[in-house]
Design a protein around this motif. Sequence first.
Motif, mmCIF file in Angstrom:
data_model
loop_
_atom_site.group_PDB
_atom_site.id
_atom_site.type_symbol
_atom_site.label_atom_id
_atom_site.label_comp_id
_atom_site.label_asym_id
_atom_site.label_seq_id
_atom_site.Cartn_x
_atom_site.Cartn_y
_atom_site.Cartn_z
ATOM 1 N N ASP A 159 79.163 -17.356 -51.856
ATOM 2 C CA ASP A 159 78.553 -17.219 -53.179
ATOM 3 C C ASP A 159 77.826 -15.882 -53.317
ATOM 4 N N ALA A 160 77.097 -15.491 -52.264
ATOM 5 C CA ALA A 160 76.357 -14.225 -52.319
ATOM 6 C C ALA A 160 77.312 -13.039 -52.435
ATOM 7 N N ARG A 163 78.965 -12.825 -55.939
ATOM 8 C CA ARG A 163 78.111 -12.318 -57.008
ATOM 9 C C ARG A 163 78.241 -10.804 -57.140
ATOM 10 N N GLN A 164 78.524 -10.124 -56.013
ATOM 11 C CA GLN A 164 78.736 -8.685 -56.054
ATOM 12 C C GLN A 164 80.175 -8.327 -56.400
ATOM 13 N N PRO A 166 83.493 -10.540 -57.430
ATOM 14 C CA PRO A 166 84.160 -11.821 -57.657
ATOM 15 C C PRO A 166 85.526 -11.941 -56.984
#
Length: 229
Positions: A159-160, A163-164, A166
């Motif tokens: 997920d982290a 976020r940067q 996709p």
Amino acid sequence: MGSLNLGRSNLDPDGVRENFDRVRSALDVHTVVALGQVHTPDVVQVTPELVAGWGEHGHLGSSLPGQSRLPVADAMVATDAIGTGVALAIRVADCLPVVLTDPAAGVVGAAHAGRVGLLAGVLTNTVDAMRRAGAGRISATIGPHVCGACYEVPTEMQDAAARQHPRIRATTSWGTPSLDLGAAARDQLEQQGVTVHSLGRCTRTDEELHSHRRDGAQSGRQAALVWFA
């Protein structure tokens, strides 16, 4: 397990020296420049002065902690001012090795893009450094690396990263969260106007290649090299 180990940590120095001598002979290069790779976004400019002081086996560095002697960075750029027969080498065992070229401008680059370095911008920094050195039309080749179907990570890490970028989100062949470093790298590079090619081999599943994910601490390293012929 792959052969021709070019790493520094899991082979005696004589073995590394012999393997790199084989590489230099096969490619007809006299100098191999390497880095102390530590998952940074940093780029080193390889100059004629650096090459002149490198030494025949400068790529070995030192096995002593804190005494690498290798430039500490994860990418390097050079122009044809360094002359022919000087190869830039990136060593990997699952991370992305990326070589970049603009033959018309006489500029080349090489980058080590693992998860941390890729997200921190090592590839965009390499392209920027090449452009400052005069490159215009850049082509990049992504070498063998652990693929999205094999690079399992915790959900929180996925997920982290997503976020940067996709495009980095993927799923393993067994249905768990993973990262597709190759897709994210292609997206980054193409957004900078770079033409991208990929060799498409997965280090974890290809027994001819070294893989830390597959073999653990005893894994060796392969290398991607680029040079002026």
